[in-house]
Design a protein around this motif. Sequence first.
Motif, short mmCIF file in Angstrom:
data_model
loop_
_atom_site.label_atom_id
_atom_site.label_comp_id
_atom_site.label_asym_id
_atom_site.label_seq_id
_atom_site.Cartn_x
_atom_site.Cartn_y
_atom_site.Cartn_z
N UNK A 161 0.76 -1.21 -0.13
CA UNK A 161 0.11 -0.05 0.03
C UNK A 161 0.88 1.29 -0.11
N UNK A 162 2.04 1.39 0.68
CA UNK A 162 2.81 2.43 0.77
C UNK A 162 3.42 2.74 -0.56
N UNK A 203 13.72 5.64 -2.87
CA UNK A 203 13.36 6.13 -1.65
C UNK A 203 12.31 5.37 -1.08
N UNK A 204 11.57 4.82 -1.85
CA UNK A 204 10.19 3.80 -0.87
C UNK A 204 10.53 2.58 -0.85
N UNK A 205 11.11 1.82 -1.98
CA UNK A 205 11.09 0.43 -1.90
C UNK A 205 12.56 -0.18 -1.23
N UNK A 252 14.86 1.09 0.87
CA UNK A 252 15.14 1.05 2.38
C UNK A 252 14.33 -0.05 3.07
N UNK A 253 13.19 -0.52 2.52
CA UNK A 253 12.49 -1.45 3.06
C UNK A 253 13.01 -2.85 2.56
N UNK A 272 13.57 0.60 10.86
CA UNK A 272 13.53 1.46 11.84
C UNK A 272 12.82 1.34 13.12
N UNK A 273 11.86 0.10 12.94
CA UNK A 273 11.24 -0.35 14.26
C UNK A 273 12.28 -0.93 15.37
N UNK A 326 15.53 0.33 15.34
CA UNK A 326 16.22 1.45 15.68
C UNK A 326 15.57 2.38 16.48
N UNK A 327 14.30 2.84 16.07
CA UNK A 327 13.78 3.61 17.16
C UNK A 327 12.57 3.13 17.77
N UNK A 328 12.98 2.43 19.02
CA UNK A 328 11.99 1.73 19.62
C UNK A 328 11.23 2.78 20.61
N UNK A 329 10.04 2.64 21.09
CA UNK A 329 9.47 3.42 22.04
C UNK A 329 9.77 3.44 23.41
N UNK A 356 5.12 4.73 4.66
CA UNK A 356 6.16 3.96 4.64
C UNK A 356 6.95 3.70 5.88
N UNK A 359 5.46 3.61 13.09
CA UNK A 359 5.03 2.75 13.98
C UNK A 359 5.16 3.31 15.35
#
Lengths: 312, 547
Positions: free
Chosen positions: A208-209, A226-228, A230-231, A306-307, A309-312, B105, B154
Amino acid sequence: MLLKRLVLGILTLVAISLLITLGVEALSGDVCTAMMGQMASAAKVAACHSQLNLNLPMHERYLTWLWNFMQGDLGNALTNHRSIASLIGNRIGNTFFLAGLAALVAVPLALTLGVIAALYRNSFFDRAISIVTLSGISVPDFFIAYILMAIFAVWLGVLPAISNLDQSMDLWDRIYISALPVLTLTVAVSAHMMRMTRAAIVSLLASPYIEMAKLKGIRPSRIIIKHALPNALSPIIQVVMLNLAWLVVGVVIVEVVFVYPGLGALMIDAVFLRDMPVVQATAMVFASVYVILNLLADILSMLSNPRLRHRN
Amino acid sequence: MSQKLLEVSDLLIEADIDGVWKPIVNSLSMTLERGEIIGLIGESGAGKSTFGLTALGYTKPGCRIVSGSIKLDGVDLTQMKEPQLREIRGDRVTYVAQSAAASFNPAHTLFEQFAESAVQHGKMTMAEARERSVELFRQLELPDPELIGERYPHQVSGGQLQRAMTAMALGCDPDIIVFDEPTTALDVTTQIEVLGAIREAVKARNVAAIYITHDLAVVAQMADRIMVLRYGDLIEEGDARSMLTNPQHEYTRRLLNVRALRETRKGHDEDNVQLSIENITASYAGPKKNVLEDINVNIVKGKTVAVVGESGSGKSTLARVITGLLPPSHGKIIFNGTELNPALSMRSKKDLQSIQMIYQIADIAMNPRHKIKKIIGRPLQFYLGLTGKQKDERVLELLRLIEIPEEFAERYPGQLSGGEKQRICIARALAAEPELIICDEVTSALDQLVAKGILDLLLNLQKELGVSYLFITHDLATVKSIADEIVVMYQGKVVEQGSKVDILTPPHAPYTELLLSSVPEMDPDWLTNLVGKRKRGESPTSESITT
């Protein structure tokens, strides 16, 4: 988690050293018969054995080696009694130079081709690079080496067929003389990396993104990069690292073909002479490269998410 | 000036379905004025998304525009090349997707994605985009408008993401925004807040909008005009208010009636408790707080207990505890007078057989490579020891029971529709001849009319077979139509429980009040009135509940 991987890595090294010992032991003859030939008298061989401690049982020799190895002592070669550390020291730089040069060419090339193939997927161009790179890995690398040698050294005569590098050469000479082995290795490793880059990107294009990016009016090239991309990094990093590891190890055969004075050539010679400590030491170098690169792949994959790398 | 902002005429769109081009939008036309909101409504397969997306000159992969025109300020988008269309997309016409969580994204921050359209279209510099993002984030009532842009998708909640996406769509001051089911994936209480924020922002900026949804009550709050679509055809079109009060077409009337309340049944033995959950406390591995705290629920034989709550309320965890997938840290489960072993692996075959489960997504609850007869036949063989002809006959019997043609026994799940698949899952649960069936959001992935059919079926089966249901759902409309007892959960605790009548008649516990008041009603003034009430403090809000 990283600590766990590290411990596992060290255990892997120990397991490999054991396998190498068993493997070399299983070969016929030993360093004494190899040096003296088939015709040597039994007494001479026995004297040689006791001199080199080869009459001790295998497990004792292995444990002694392991003990010394853990203390950083690689011992001496059985054949010429030179220090293995210095033997390897001379060669290791050459091998890493060759593998590094090949990586420097192959990784950016493969990634770029992968991105372009994803961008123009199912086009003529896409199919063409797939066919070329896949043929590259379908052929054994020594064969690629001889083909390239035939074309560039024999037929066109532009590149040297023998890569007898020595310490006195400057950087450009080194690169020039290593050109064919580098080319061979590039052909051998690019296909995997290129195919994985393409597949990882294409698998994301239905997300979707990506559709969102299209509906934001973003250019296709920017969407891919830029969008595909990095993921898609995690699987790409894994396969790049695996291929880099293969590069360092895969040079064994390529070094022999091009008479390149690297670690691989040293290892092959040592196997012929049944020079166990040298085989063991070179194997440890190759295995460490594998372990370290895999560890690095895990770390980089984690950083690319990033999930994590940047934990809450 | 008589020229309309958007004028779609006789648009025919075909989709490639297994190699054959079939029409999915049949010569539809639509006009849109500046500042007007049009609602496109219909069930899945109605072609509403496909039709709505054409305002961006876009068709999904595998679809093609065959004929017709899409004129934006008189210029036909169907005649444009991709680079020209890119200039319009994200600038003059923008898009808000159904699931913001999937459409942002994951690799970039909210601000990077907000700024992308504006900067790439050459409308703003990065600094201008930053100012603009703060302004819009503030208007959409996002917390910390200055800083939230630096977060990754997220790191913010679903409702906040949906607002951020609306802010992104407003970024370039578009003429038209296409909203594609923007609140469907949200909890009811969150949906209200997002709906309110979207409507404010769109009205304040006089942007025209195409609002696509399957929920008539939601569209009633948003749209000036409504188009009802079905299988790519226009069923009815008209002014929102008059359509809701006086629908012309039978199909529209059926859509309007989905939410009708059913009567409460009486006459069951209240003492005949089948399953009793006593003081259950549970948590997942790791140093986290309890997901369930001191839960007590009784299920009477042959009745339906509905557990209702938002995501994170612990209602699905409760199902996991009952089935033994997650042994509780405290408390016990009594089934027919004897205590059940907390762990699944320790339970007897008889216990396993008595409690069956039906899942939310039938697609992934069935092995796609097994035929229907094998899927239903497996529990027959495992629990009842049926084989051969006996088993085959029982499979056919079960198919008749769930009102599915017998020849479906030879098909694979992939050949069935969503509603049919869910029926197969019901048959599989029934095959074990259970006493209690746990239904985990079994209708939330289905269209309203299909969902109604499934609920009717479940109720009939209960009447016939006397099974009890534990019905887990976030949808109060479902609760109203199926439950005998209601348990309202919030953050792992039971807020209120009792018979349906008790729970649904005031006075309510504040959270129940919030849930009930958040369910959209067909009244077009409902949202306006509710937002007003909440601002005056006459009706609870999410904030007043948590504090």
